[in-house]
Design a protein around this motif. Structure first.
Motif, short mmCIF file in Angstrom:
data_model
loop_
_atom_site.label_atom_id
_atom_site.label_comp_id
_atom_site.label_asym_id
_atom_site.label_seq_id
_atom_site.Cartn_x
_atom_site.Cartn_y
_atom_site.Cartn_z
N GLN A 137 21.04 26.46 41.11
CA GLN A 137 22.42 27.03 40.32
C GLN A 137 23.03 26.15 39.39
OE1 GLN A 137 24.84 27.65 43.99
NE2 GLN A 137 24.41 30.25 43.66
N VAL A 138 23.77 26.73 38.60
CA VAL A 138 24.55 26.07 37.41
C VAL A 138 25.93 26.35 37.73
CG1 VAL A 138 22.77 26.19 35.83
CG2 VAL A 138 24.34 28.14 35.88
N LEU A 139 27.00 25.27 37.39
CA LEU A 139 28.13 25.38 37.61
C LEU A 139 28.66 25.84 35.88
CD1 LEU A 139 31.09 25.29 38.77
CD2 LEU A 139 31.15 22.86 37.88
N LEU A 140 29.45 26.98 36.01
CA LEU A 140 29.80 27.65 34.33
C LEU A 140 31.49 27.34 34.21
CD1 LEU A 140 27.66 31.03 34.76
CD2 LEU A 140 26.99 28.91 33.62
N ARG A 141 31.73 26.90 33.06
CA ARG A 141 32.79 26.84 32.41
C ARG A 141 33.06 28.25 32.01
NH1 ARG A 141 32.93 23.09 29.46
NH2 ARG A 141 32.83 24.06 27.50
N MET A 142 34.00 29.31 32.66
CA MET A 142 33.98 30.65 32.09
C MET A 142 34.57 30.69 31.03
SD MET A 142 32.31 32.27 34.46
CE MET A 142 32.69 34.06 33.76
N GLY A 143 34.21 31.50 29.99
CA GLY A 143 34.56 31.89 28.75
C GLY A 143 35.16 33.12 28.69
N SER A 144 34.44 34.34 28.47
CA SER A 144 34.88 35.94 28.42
C SER A 144 34.60 36.64 29.44
CB SER A 144 34.43 36.50 27.13
OG SER A 144 34.63 35.53 25.91
N VAL A 145 35.47 37.29 29.82
CA VAL A 145 35.26 38.42 30.97
C VAL A 145 35.96 39.71 30.62
CG1 VAL A 145 35.42 38.79 33.45
CG2 VAL A 145 35.32 36.44 32.69
N GLY A 146 34.96 40.84 30.84
CA GLY A 146 35.59 42.15 30.42
C GLY A 146 36.12 42.83 31.67
N ILE A 147 37.31 43.59 31.37
CA ILE A 147 37.64 44.43 32.43
C ILE A 147 37.00 45.83 32.61
CG2 ILE A 147 39.83 45.48 33.51
CD1 ILE A 147 41.44 43.54 32.12
N CYS A 148 36.49 45.92 33.77
CA CYS A 148 35.63 47.22 34.28
C CYS A 148 36.64 48.18 34.95
CB CYS A 148 34.39 46.78 34.82
SG CYS A 148 33.34 48.10 35.44
N GLY A 149 36.07 49.36 34.89
CA GLY A 149 36.69 50.35 35.66
C GLY A 149 36.90 50.09 37.24
N SER A 150 35.84 49.38 37.67
CA SER A 150 35.73 49.00 38.94
C SER A 150 36.78 48.08 39.55
CB SER A 150 34.40 48.46 39.45
OG SER A 150 33.85 47.44 39.08
N ASP A 151 37.00 47.17 38.59
CA ASP A 151 37.75 46.27 38.48
C ASP A 151 39.22 46.81 38.90
OD1 ASP A 151 36.26 43.84 38.26
OD2 ASP A 151 36.19 44.10 36.01
N ILE A 152 39.62 47.79 37.93
CA ILE A 152 40.99 48.48 38.01
C ILE A 152 40.90 49.19 39.47
CG2 ILE A 152 41.95 50.29 37.05
CD1 ILE A 152 41.05 49.63 34.29
N MET A 153 39.92 49.62 39.90
CA MET A 153 39.91 50.32 41.16
C MET A 153 40.41 49.19 42.21
SD MET A 153 37.01 53.49 40.88
CE MET A 153 37.52 53.96 42.47
N TYR A 154 39.65 48.25 42.32
CA TYR A 154 40.02 47.26 43.39
C TYR A 154 41.47 46.80 43.22
CZ TYR A 154 35.07 46.48 44.29
OH TYR A 154 33.88 46.67 45.28
N TRP A 155 41.83 46.71 42.03
CA TRP A 155 43.46 46.05 41.61
C TRP A 155 44.27 47.48 42.24
CZ3 TRP A 155 46.07 47.52 36.78
CH2 TRP A 155 47.44 47.09 36.82
N GLN A 156 43.84 48.51 41.87
CA GLN A 156 45.19 49.59 42.30
C GLN A 156 44.91 50.25 43.55
OE1 GLN A 156 44.17 52.37 38.88
NE2 GLN A 156 46.22 51.77 38.09
#
Length: 365
Positions: free
Chosen positions: A45-64
């Motif tokens: 595995q690699v450890l990543l310093r996260m850069g960009s992450v897009g918001i998906c409709g599934s993310d919104i469903m988990y949130w709401q």
């Protein structure tokens, strides 16, 4: 939104809203990754310093709603799966990546041993871990750990934002493959959200001669038109058979392939009516549990209905399409936010007034 202590790592503050954790600091014990035993194979595995992450409709469903169809939250979960980042550390068995490499993250890591994996359909692996699918954490965080072979190195001229959009583009490529879109195909797409627009672009790249896209939002239809759609139709309040007739008239014949991307029951019915006999209806969106379909017509017309669950072996094609300029995803990105602005990013993503198409969270800012 309130600041609380992480359940497992009490020294590290996080932001929580509703069911979702967003990690805002990094320490030795807050490197997020899947909670599955497979994720403990740190050597590859690699450890990543996260850069960009897009918001998906599934993310919104988990949130709401605290869930997405059959996947339900039983504990707080870090969300986000459309991600890219920079390699910060590498495991002892890593051979193809080095510190400083920028990568796109294919969020699913299969077992590599089951029947589905061995025949190439690893997206159907029953033991797959997938970013932001319970109980596996996602990658809207400062640092994230992931398997080397599911990280794709980005050329210098490809941005981290473009790397993040390789995830929804892979869905689009897989949908076009499932529908066998090819040279000269007439393609109907129901839904002009990010995945629908990307299906239009992927279909064009695959050789579709005409693409028509439907929606109820004129702003999104205008964007689809500006990015290459040949025809658009606003179907709000309209009769399905009437729209099917207009589609045939505009395209000079019925489309061989329809890709449904709206998750609205109306579109599944429209797709069956509009698709050419012997054609194919590809289902990307998820219908309601009570969808009523004109199955008699579908069977009489021999319209094949094919499901899509994520994707398999599509990231190399997505990277090739973006890196060569065959597909330009940059105009789809309408809003940018820092990690500490995550709540505002989600509020923007669901706001009709904001006219958002793709919202990006910059985890390194």
């Amino acid at each position: 939104m309130e600041r609380v202590e992480c359940i497992k790592c009490v020294s590290q503050p996080v932001i929580i809203f509703r069911h979702i954790y967003i990690y805002t600091q990094h320490g030795g014990s807050t490197q997020r990754g899947s909670s599955s035993p497979r994720s403990q194979r740190s050597g590859d595995q690699v450890l990543l310093r996260m850069g960009s992450v897009g918001i998906c409709g599934s993310d919104i469903m988990y949130w709401q709603r605290g869930g997405n169809r059959r996947f339900r939250l039983e504990a707080p979960m870090v969300i986000g799966h459309e991600g890219s980042g920079t390699v910060a550390k590498v495991g002892s068995k890593v051979k193809t990546l080095k510190i400083g490499d920028r990568v796109a993250i294919e969020p699913g890591t299969p077992c590599r041993q089951c029947f589905q994996c061995k025949q190439g359909t690893y997206n159907l692996c029953p033991g797959i871990t997938f970013c932001a699918t319970p109980p596996d954490h996602g990658n809207i965080c400062r640092y994230y750990k992931h398997a080397e072979d599911f990280c794709f190195k980005l050329p210098d001229h490809v941005t981290l934002d473009e790397g993040a959009l390789m995830e929804p583009l892979s869905v689009a490529i897989y949908a076009c493959r499932r529908g066998e879109v090819t040279l000269g195909s007439k393609l109907l797409i129901c839904g002009a959200g990010p995945v629908g627009i990307l299906c239009m672009m992927a279909g064009k790249a695959a050789g579709a001669s005409q693409v028509l896209i439907t929606d109820i939002d004129d702003n999104r239809l205008r964007m689809a038109k500006s990015l290459g759609a040949d025809h658009t139709i606003n179907v709000n309040g309209r009769d399905k058979l009437e729209v099917a007739g207009e589609i045939e008239a505009l395209m000079g014949g019925q489309p061989e392939v329809t890709i449904e991307c709206s998750s609205v029951d109306y579109s599944y019915v429209l797709g069956i009516h509009a698709t050419r006999p012997g054609g194919c209806l590809v289902v990307v969106g998820r219908p309601s549990q009570q969808t009523v379909l004109p199955l008699d017509e579908a069977f009489r017309k021999q319209v094949d209905m094919k499901g899509v669950f994520r994707y398999t072996n599509c990231y190399p094609a997505a990277l090739a399409m973006i890196s060569t300029g065959k597909i330009n995803v940059k105009p789809m990105i309408t809003h940018h936010f820092t990690l500490n602005e995550t709540l505002r990013a989600f509020e923007t993503a669901i706001s009709h007034d904001a006219k958002a198409v793709k919202v990006i969270i910059h985890c390194d800012q």
